[in-house]
Design an enzyme around this catalytic site. Structure first.
Site, PDB file in Angstrom:
ATOM      1  CD  GLU A  62      -2.572   1.460   2.508  1.00 29.14           C
ATOM      2  OE1 GLU A  62      -3.789   1.726   2.502  1.00 29.14           O
ATOM      3  OE2 GLU A  62      -1.899   1.409   3.568  1.00 29.14           O
ATOM      4  CD1 TRP A  84      -6.192   0.678  -0.147  1.00 28.27           C
ATOM      5  CD2 TRP A  84      -7.758   2.245  -0.339  1.00 28.27           C
ATOM      6  NE1 TRP A  84      -5.753   1.787   0.536  1.00 28.27           N
ATOM      7  CE2 TRP A  84      -6.698   2.764   0.432  1.00 28.27           C
ATOM      8  CE3 TRP A  84      -8.864   3.063  -0.599  1.00 28.27           C
ATOM      9  CZ2 TRP A  84      -6.701   4.051   0.951  1.00 28.27           C
ATOM     10  CZ3 TRP A  84      -8.861   4.356  -0.081  1.00 28.27           C
ATOM     11  CH2 TRP A  84      -7.793   4.835   0.682  1.00 28.27           C
ATOM     12  CE1 TYR A 148      -4.708   9.574   3.166  1.00 27.42           C
ATOM     13  CE2 TYR A 148      -5.696   7.548   2.334  1.00 27.42           C
ATOM     14  CZ  TYR A 148      -5.625   8.537   3.287  1.00 27.42           C
ATOM     15  OH  TYR A 148      -6.468   8.511   4.373  1.00 27.42           O
ATOM     16  CB  CYS A 201      -8.428   8.576   7.700  1.00 27.31           C
ATOM     17  SG  CYS A 201     -10.053   7.918   7.288  1.00 27.31           S
ATOM     18  NE  ARG A 221     -11.074  12.575   7.202  1.00 28.21           N
ATOM     19  CZ  ARG A 221     -12.084  11.704   7.337  1.00 28.21           C
ATOM     20  NH1 ARG A 221     -12.842  11.745   8.411  1.00 28.21           N
ATOM     21  NH2 ARG A 221     -12.328  10.805   6.405  1.00 28.21           N
ATOM     22  CG  ASP A 224     -11.165   1.017  12.263  1.00 25.27           C
ATOM     23  OD1 ASP A 224     -11.115   0.538  13.414  1.00 25.27           O
ATOM     24  OD2 ASP A 224     -11.521   0.349  11.273  1.00 25.27           O
TER      25      ASP A 224
END
Length: 318
Positions: A62, A84, A148, A201, A221, A224
Protein backbone atom coordinates in the site's frame (compact mmCIF):
# COMPACT_ATOMS: atom_id res chain seq x y z
CA UNK A 1 7.86 -4.80 27.09
CA UNK A 2 7.84 -2.31 24.23
CA UNK A 3 6.86 1.19 25.31
CA UNK A 4 5.89 1.86 21.69
CA UNK A 5 3.20 -0.82 21.71
CA UNK A 6 2.07 0.26 25.17
CA UNK A 7 1.23 3.68 23.73
CA UNK A 8 -1.29 1.99 21.41
CA UNK A 9 -2.69 -0.24 24.15
CA UNK A 10 -3.15 2.82 26.38
CA UNK A 11 -5.20 4.43 23.62
CA UNK A 12 -7.41 1.33 23.44
CA UNK A 13 -7.96 1.42 27.22
CA UNK A 14 -8.71 5.13 27.20
CA UNK A 15 -11.41 4.82 24.55
CA UNK A 16 -13.02 1.81 26.26
CA UNK A 17 -13.11 3.67 29.58
CA UNK A 18 -13.80 7.25 28.49
CA UNK A 19 -15.23 7.02 24.99
CA UNK A 20 -18.51 8.66 24.05
CA UNK A 21 -21.07 6.65 22.10
CA UNK A 22 -21.46 8.21 18.66
CA UNK A 23 -23.20 7.38 15.40
CA UNK A 24 -21.14 7.42 12.22
CA UNK A 25 -21.22 7.36 8.44
CA UNK A 26 -21.22 3.56 8.30
CA UNK A 27 -24.17 3.25 10.75
CA UNK A 28 -22.10 0.84 12.86
CA UNK A 29 -21.74 3.04 15.95
CA UNK A 30 -18.52 3.86 17.81
CA UNK A 31 -16.94 4.69 21.14
CA UNK A 32 -14.94 7.83 20.47
CA UNK A 33 -12.55 10.33 22.05
CA UNK A 34 -11.33 13.55 20.46
CA UNK A 35 -7.65 14.37 20.55
CA UNK A 36 -4.96 11.82 21.42
CA UNK A 37 -1.24 11.58 20.78
CA UNK A 38 1.12 8.58 20.71
CA UNK A 39 4.92 8.63 20.37
CA UNK A 40 7.01 5.79 18.94
CA UNK A 41 10.80 5.74 19.34
CA UNK A 42 11.95 4.06 16.15
CA UNK A 43 15.25 3.11 17.80
CA UNK A 44 13.27 0.56 19.87
CA UNK A 45 12.43 -1.45 16.77
CA UNK A 46 9.86 -1.31 14.04
CA UNK A 47 6.43 -0.43 15.58
CA UNK A 48 4.34 -3.27 14.20
CA UNK A 49 1.94 -4.54 16.86
CA UNK A 50 2.77 -7.86 18.47
CA UNK A 51 -0.42 -8.29 20.52
CA UNK A 52 -2.03 -9.40 17.27
CA UNK A 53 -0.67 -10.33 13.86
CA UNK A 54 -0.61 -7.34 11.47
CA UNK A 55 0.05 -8.22 7.79
CA UNK A 56 3.24 -6.30 7.02
CA UNK A 57 3.26 -7.16 3.30
CA UNK A 58 -0.06 -5.32 2.86
CA UNK A 59 1.38 -2.25 4.56
CA UNK A 60 4.42 -2.32 2.27
CA UNK A 61 2.49 -2.70 -1.00
CA UNK A 62 0.00 0.00 0.00
CA UNK A 63 2.79 2.45 0.86
CA UNK A 64 4.61 1.75 -2.42
CA UNK A 65 1.26 2.35 -4.15
CA UNK A 66 1.03 5.75 -2.45
CA UNK A 67 4.66 6.61 -3.20
CA UNK A 68 4.18 5.82 -6.89
CA UNK A 69 1.20 8.17 -7.03
CA UNK A 70 -1.10 5.33 -8.07
CA UNK A 71 -4.82 5.43 -7.29
CA UNK A 72 -6.02 2.27 -9.05
CA UNK A 73 -6.47 -0.91 -7.02
CA UNK A 74 -5.08 -3.05 -9.87
CA UNK A 75 -1.54 -2.63 -8.48
CA UNK A 76 -2.73 -3.72 -5.04
CA UNK A 77 -4.57 -6.75 -6.39
CA UNK A 78 -1.44 -7.82 -8.27
CA UNK A 79 0.26 -7.88 -4.85
CA UNK A 80 -2.63 -9.79 -3.27
CA UNK A 81 -3.64 -6.70 -1.32
CA UNK A 82 -7.40 -6.37 -0.86
CA UNK A 83 -7.63 -3.56 1.69
CA UNK A 84 -9.13 -0.98 -0.71
CA UNK A 85 -11.44 -3.35 -2.60
CA UNK A 86 -14.69 -2.42 -0.89
CA UNK A 87 -14.59 1.23 -1.97
CA UNK A 88 -13.95 0.36 -5.61
CA UNK A 89 -16.54 -2.44 -5.47
CA UNK A 90 -19.10 0.03 -4.09
CA UNK A 91 -18.49 2.30 -7.07
CA UNK A 92 -19.19 -0.59 -9.45
CA UNK A 93 -22.34 -2.01 -7.79
CA UNK A 94 -23.87 1.47 -7.58
CA UNK A 95 -23.27 2.12 -11.29
CA UNK A 96 -25.82 1.75 -14.08
CA UNK A 97 -23.67 -0.95 -15.67
CA UNK A 98 -23.99 -3.34 -12.75
CA UNK A 99 -26.65 -6.00 -13.43
CA UNK A 100 -25.93 -8.55 -10.69
CA UNK A 101 -27.81 -9.25 -7.46
CA UNK A 102 -28.64 -6.39 -5.09
CA UNK A 103 -25.49 -5.39 -3.18
CA UNK A 104 -27.01 -2.50 -1.24
CA UNK A 105 -25.35 -2.09 2.18
CA UNK A 106 -23.13 -5.09 1.40
CA UNK A 107 -20.75 -4.49 4.31
CA UNK A 108 -23.37 -4.96 7.03
CA UNK A 109 -25.33 -7.64 5.23
CA UNK A 110 -22.26 -9.80 4.62
CA UNK A 111 -21.50 -9.76 8.35
CA UNK A 112 -25.05 -10.65 9.38
CA UNK A 113 -26.32 -13.02 6.66
CA UNK A 114 -24.16 -16.05 5.69
CA UNK A 115 -26.15 -16.71 2.51
CA UNK A 116 -25.72 -13.11 1.38
CA UNK A 117 -22.01 -13.23 2.27
CA UNK A 118 -21.55 -16.16 -0.11
CA UNK A 119 -23.27 -14.19 -2.87
CA UNK A 120 -21.23 -11.08 -2.09
CA UNK A 121 -17.93 -12.96 -2.20
CA UNK A 122 -18.80 -14.38 -5.62
CA UNK A 123 -19.55 -10.89 -6.95
CA UNK A 124 -16.34 -9.57 -5.39
CA UNK A 125 -14.32 -12.34 -7.06
CA UNK A 126 -15.86 -11.43 -10.44
CA UNK A 127 -15.04 -7.78 -9.80
CA UNK A 128 -11.41 -8.47 -8.91
CA UNK A 129 -10.97 -10.71 -11.96
CA UNK A 130 -12.31 -7.94 -14.21
CA UNK A 131 -9.98 -5.37 -12.63
CA UNK A 132 -6.97 -7.60 -13.27
CA UNK A 133 -7.88 -8.73 -16.79
CA UNK A 134 -9.91 -5.93 -18.38
CA UNK A 135 -8.02 -2.64 -18.91
CA UNK A 136 -11.15 -0.62 -19.68
CA UNK A 137 -13.04 -1.97 -16.68
CA UNK A 138 -10.04 -1.36 -14.41
CA UNK A 139 -9.69 2.23 -15.61
CA UNK A 140 -13.38 2.90 -14.94
CA UNK A 141 -14.00 1.04 -11.70
CA UNK A 142 -10.58 0.36 -10.20
CA UNK A 143 -9.60 4.00 -9.82
CA UNK A 144 -10.46 5.60 -6.48
CA UNK A 145 -10.09 9.21 -7.57
CA UNK A 146 -7.79 11.77 -5.97
CA UNK A 147 -6.85 9.72 -2.92
CA UNK A 148 -3.47 9.68 -1.17
CA UNK A 149 -1.16 8.83 -4.06
CA UNK A 150 -2.65 11.55 -6.20
CA UNK A 151 -2.43 14.23 -3.52
CA UNK A 152 1.12 13.29 -2.51
CA UNK A 153 2.50 13.23 -6.05
CA UNK A 154 0.10 15.23 -8.28
CA UNK A 155 -1.61 17.95 -6.25
CA UNK A 156 -3.66 20.00 -8.71
CA UNK A 157 -3.24 23.77 -8.62
CA UNK A 158 -5.61 26.55 -9.67
CA UNK A 159 -3.40 27.06 -12.74
CA UNK A 160 -3.95 23.50 -13.93
CA UNK A 161 -0.45 22.41 -12.96
CA UNK A 162 0.55 19.71 -10.47
CA UNK A 163 2.84 19.70 -7.45
CA UNK A 164 4.86 16.66 -6.43
CA UNK A 165 4.71 17.19 -2.66
CA UNK A 166 6.63 14.04 -1.73
CA UNK A 167 9.55 14.65 -4.09
CA UNK A 168 9.68 18.30 -3.01
CA UNK A 169 9.82 17.44 0.69
CA UNK A 170 12.63 14.92 0.19
CA UNK A 171 14.65 17.49 -1.75
CA UNK A 172 14.00 20.08 0.97
CA UNK A 173 15.13 17.72 3.75
CA UNK A 174 18.40 17.15 1.88
CA UNK A 175 18.99 20.83 1.07
CA UNK A 176 17.59 22.60 4.13
CA UNK A 177 17.07 20.07 6.94
CA UNK A 178 16.27 22.74 9.58
CA UNK A 179 13.28 24.06 7.62
CA UNK A 180 9.91 24.05 9.38
CA UNK A 181 8.11 23.52 6.09
CA UNK A 182 8.63 19.79 5.50
CA UNK A 183 4.90 19.17 5.18
CA UNK A 184 2.64 17.06 2.96
CA UNK A 185 -1.13 17.35 2.96
CA UNK A 186 -3.70 14.96 1.51
CA UNK A 187 -6.73 17.05 2.46
CA UNK A 188 -7.76 18.92 -0.68
CA UNK A 189 -11.07 20.71 0.03
CA UNK A 190 -11.93 20.82 -3.68
CA UNK A 191 -11.60 17.05 -4.13
CA UNK A 192 -13.06 15.84 -0.82
CA UNK A 193 -16.79 16.15 -1.65
CA UNK A 194 -16.73 14.87 -5.20
CA UNK A 195 -13.53 13.19 -6.37
CA UNK A 196 -12.45 10.73 -3.68
CA UNK A 197 -13.74 7.24 -2.88
CA UNK A 198 -12.90 8.00 0.75
CA UNK A 199 -11.82 11.41 2.09
CA UNK A 200 -8.32 11.05 3.57
CA UNK A 201 -8.20 10.00 7.21
CA UNK A 202 -4.46 10.69 7.55
CA UNK A 203 -4.65 14.27 6.40
CA UNK A 204 -1.24 15.92 6.95
CA UNK A 205 2.26 14.95 8.05
CA UNK A 206 5.43 16.86 8.84
CA UNK A 207 9.09 15.86 9.00
CA UNK A 208 11.65 17.20 11.48
CA UNK A 209 15.44 16.80 11.45
CA UNK A 210 17.55 16.99 14.62
CA UNK A 211 20.82 15.34 15.72
CA UNK A 212 21.09 13.43 12.45
CA UNK A 213 17.65 11.85 12.90
CA UNK A 214 14.45 12.20 10.91
CA UNK A 215 11.14 12.28 12.77
CA UNK A 216 7.60 12.42 11.43
CA UNK A 217 4.36 13.64 12.93
CA UNK A 218 1.02 12.63 11.40
CA UNK A 219 -2.29 14.35 12.00
CA UNK A 220 -5.11 11.87 11.42
CA UNK A 221 -8.63 13.34 11.48
CA UNK A 222 -10.30 9.93 11.98
CA UNK A 223 -8.80 6.70 13.27
CA UNK A 224 -10.37 3.22 13.32
CA UNK A 225 -8.36 2.06 16.32
CA UNK A 226 -8.63 -1.71 15.88
CA UNK A 227 -8.21 -2.15 12.12
CA UNK A 228 -6.86 1.10 10.70
CA UNK A 229 -4.55 2.68 13.28
CA UNK A 230 -2.10 -0.28 13.51
CA UNK A 231 -1.66 0.00 9.72
CA UNK A 232 -1.21 3.77 9.93
CA UNK A 233 1.45 3.51 12.64
CA UNK A 234 3.47 0.99 10.65
CA UNK A 235 2.97 2.74 7.31
CA UNK A 236 4.20 6.17 8.43
CA UNK A 237 7.01 4.63 10.48
CA UNK A 238 8.08 2.80 7.31
CA UNK A 239 7.89 6.00 5.26
CA UNK A 240 10.07 7.71 7.87
CA UNK A 241 12.65 4.91 7.65
CA UNK A 242 12.67 5.11 3.84
CA UNK A 243 13.06 8.88 3.60
CA UNK A 244 15.68 8.88 6.36
CA UNK A 245 17.70 6.29 4.42
CA UNK A 246 17.52 8.30 1.19
CA UNK A 247 18.55 11.49 3.01
CA UNK A 248 21.44 9.90 4.93
CA UNK A 249 19.72 10.22 8.29
CA UNK A 250 18.73 7.82 11.07
CA UNK A 251 15.06 7.28 11.96
CA UNK A 252 14.00 9.26 15.01
CA UNK A 253 10.41 9.30 16.30
CA UNK A 254 7.01 8.73 14.78
CA UNK A 255 4.41 10.91 16.49
CA UNK A 256 0.78 10.03 15.82
CA UNK A 257 -1.81 12.71 16.59
CA UNK A 258 -5.45 11.65 16.26
CA UNK A 259 -8.61 13.73 16.00
CA UNK A 260 -11.62 11.40 16.30
CA UNK A 261 -10.11 8.18 17.68
CA UNK A 262 -12.78 5.50 17.75
CA UNK A 263 -13.52 1.85 18.33
CA UNK A 264 -16.39 0.50 16.24
CA UNK A 265 -19.09 -1.22 18.28
CA UNK A 266 -18.41 -4.50 16.49
CA UNK A 267 -14.70 -4.35 17.41
CA UNK A 268 -15.06 -3.97 21.19
CA UNK A 269 -14.71 -7.64 22.06
CA UNK A 270 -11.70 -7.94 19.76
CA UNK A 271 -10.01 -5.00 21.54
CA UNK A 272 -10.70 -6.60 24.92
CA UNK A 273 -9.10 -9.83 23.71
CA UNK A 274 -6.05 -7.94 22.49
CA UNK A 275 -5.65 -6.09 25.78
CA UNK A 276 -5.31 -9.39 27.64
CA UNK A 277 -2.16 -10.22 25.68
CA UNK A 278 1.38 -9.36 26.70
CA UNK A 279 3.40 -7.37 24.12
CA UNK A 280 6.49 -9.06 22.67
CA UNK A 281 9.76 -7.69 21.30
CA UNK A 282 9.37 -5.50 18.25
CA UNK A 283 10.69 -6.76 14.90
CA UNK A 284 13.53 -5.26 12.87
CA UNK A 285 13.20 -3.67 9.45
CA UNK A 286 15.48 -4.55 6.52
CA UNK A 287 15.62 -2.32 3.43
CA UNK A 288 17.69 -3.08 0.35
CA UNK A 289 20.03 -0.30 -0.79
CA UNK A 290 18.41 2.15 -3.20
CA UNK A 291 19.02 5.54 -4.81
CA UNK A 292 15.51 6.97 -4.43
CA UNK A 293 12.32 5.72 -2.82
CA UNK A 294 10.54 6.19 -6.17
CA UNK A 295 12.44 3.19 -7.56
CA UNK A 296 11.57 0.88 -4.66
CA UNK A 297 9.66 -2.35 -5.15
CA UNK A 298 7.70 -4.10 -2.43
CA UNK A 299 10.24 -6.94 -2.52
CA UNK A 300 13.02 -4.55 -1.41
CA UNK A 301 11.54 -4.27 2.09
CA UNK A 302 11.35 -7.08 4.63
CA UNK A 303 10.84 -7.69 8.33
CA UNK A 304 12.97 -9.80 10.66
CA UNK A 305 12.11 -11.42 14.01
CA UNK A 306 8.38 -10.69 13.94
CA UNK A 307 6.75 -12.98 16.52
CA UNK A 308 3.20 -11.71 17.16
CA UNK A 309 0.21 -13.24 18.90
CA UNK A 310 -2.39 -14.71 16.48
CA UNK A 311 -4.54 -12.49 14.27
CA UNK A 312 -7.91 -11.28 15.56
CA UNK A 313 -10.55 -11.00 12.85
CA UNK A 314 -13.02 -8.11 12.66
CA UNK A 315 -15.35 -6.70 9.97
CA UNK A 316 -14.45 -3.58 7.98
CA UNK A 317 -16.91 -0.68 8.23
CA UNK A 318 -17.50 0.70 4.70
Amino acid sequence: MSMSEQAYLDLCKRVLEEGTKKEDRTKTGTLSVFGHQMRFDLAEGFPLLTTKFVPFRLIVSELIWFIQGDTNIRYLLKHNNNIWNEWAFKKWVESDEYTGPDMDNFGHRANEDPSFKELYLKEMDKFKKSILEDDEFAAKYGDLGSVYGSQWRKWRTSKGETIDQLKGVIQAIKQNPDSRRHLITAWNPEDVPSNMALPPCHTMFQFYVADGKLSCQLYQRSGDIFLGVPFNIASYALLTYLIAKECGLKPGEFIHTLGDAHIYSNHIEQIKTQLKREPRNLPNLHIQDFQTIFDLEAEDISLENYDPHPAIKAPVAV
